[in-house]
Design a protein around this motif. Structure first.
Motif, PDB file in Angstrom:
ATOM      1  N   MET A   3      33.388  18.950  40.976  1.00  0.00           N
ATOM      2  CA  MET A   3      32.803  18.994  39.988  1.00  0.00           C
ATOM      3  C   MET A   3      33.985  18.904  38.531  1.00  0.00           C
ATOM      4  O   MET A   3      33.769  18.225  37.851  1.00  0.00           O
ATOM      5  N   GLY A   4      34.827  19.551  38.812  1.00  0.00           N
ATOM      6  CA  GLY A   4      36.135  19.461  37.968  1.00  0.00           C
ATOM      7  C   GLY A   4      36.687  18.098  37.813  1.00  0.00           C
ATOM      8  O   GLY A   4      36.821  17.685  36.698  1.00  0.00           O
ATOM      9  N   MET A   5      36.764  17.431  38.739  1.00  0.00           N
ATOM     10  CA  MET A   5      37.132  16.043  38.896  1.00  0.00           C
ATOM     11  C   MET A   5      36.239  15.333  38.127  1.00  0.00           C
ATOM     12  O   MET A   5      36.718  14.369  37.314  1.00  0.00           O
ATOM     13  N   TYR A   6      34.904  15.302  38.054  1.00  0.00           N
ATOM     14  CA  TYR A   6      33.973  14.388  37.729  1.00  0.00           C
ATOM     15  C   TYR A   6      33.806  14.780  36.118  1.00  0.00           C
ATOM     16  O   TYR A   6      34.022  13.732  35.373  1.00  0.00           O
ATOM     17  N   ARG A   7      34.178  16.055  35.868  1.00  0.00           N
ATOM     18  CA  ARG A   7      34.208  16.437  34.548  1.00  0.00           C
ATOM     19  C   ARG A   7      35.368  15.593  33.591  1.00  0.00           C
ATOM     20  O   ARG A   7      35.346  15.018  32.684  1.00  0.00           O
ATOM     21  N   ILE A   8      36.604  15.649  34.420  1.00  0.00           N
ATOM     22  CA  ILE A   8      37.665  15.195  33.726  1.00  0.00           C
ATOM     23  C   ILE A   8      37.606  13.672  33.552  1.00  0.00           C
ATOM     24  O   ILE A   8      37.957  13.094  32.652  1.00  0.00           O
ATOM     25  N   VAL A   9      36.909  13.030  34.805  1.00  0.00           N
ATOM     26  CA  VAL A   9      36.815  11.559  34.471  1.00  0.00           C
ATOM     27  C   VAL A   9      36.055  10.994  33.576  1.00  0.00           C
ATOM     28  O   VAL A   9      36.178  10.233  32.969  1.00  0.00           O
ATOM     29  N   VAL A  29      29.949  19.128  29.735  1.00  0.00           N
ATOM     30  CA  VAL A  29      30.464  18.173  28.982  1.00  0.00           C
ATOM     31  C   VAL A  29      29.933  18.168  27.436  1.00  0.00           C
ATOM     32  O   VAL A  29      28.806  18.920  27.366  1.00  0.00           O
ATOM     33  N   GLY A  30      30.686  17.823  26.535  1.00  0.00           N
ATOM     34  CA  GLY A  30      29.945  17.820  25.131  1.00  0.00           C
ATOM     35  C   GLY A  30      28.791  17.060  25.121  1.00  0.00           C
ATOM     36  O   GLY A  30      28.329  16.192  25.748  1.00  0.00           O
TER      37      GLY A  30
END
Length: 116
Positions: A56-62, A91-92
């Protein structure tokens, strides 16, 4: 002169980075992924996709930092749809609105999750 609001300008920039279709996202579904410095410049760069919080963290960053080539390389459409009901809350609003407007499958996944 007609100027776009900062939020509208942000949405335009976000939309320009998106692939043409959700199916263009053919990134890995398992294993470890190391993000390049231009995406993860501080903190964790290596993500084990078998660990839900790291995935989940990786997807948010990408999603928030990546350009089109990053999105296609690191994200997988099926995984994204599965994660979207929670990921959309991380995400925003501009990111959420642009992705859901561009890819109706994400909006459907979110609606299905909230109805459950």
């Amino acid at each position: 002169m007609d100027f776009a609001s900062p939020m509208e300008s942000r949405r335009t920039q976000l939309a320009a980075r998106l692939p043409d279709a959700l199916d263009d996202l053919t990134g890995p579904v398992a294993g470890e992924v190391e993000l390049p410095l231009h995406l993860a410049w501080s903190g964790l760069r290596r993500f084990d996709l078998g660990r839900p919080r790291l995935r989940m963290g990786m997807y948010r960053i990408v999603i928030t930092e990546g350009m089109q080539e990053d999105l296609v390389r690191f994200l997988n459409a099926q995984v994204l749809v599965e994660l979207w009901p929670v990921l959309r809350t991380l995400v925003g609003p501009a990111v959420r609105q642009v992705w859901e407007a561009s890819f109706p499958d994400l909006a459907v996944a979110a609606a299905r999750s909230s109805a459950a």
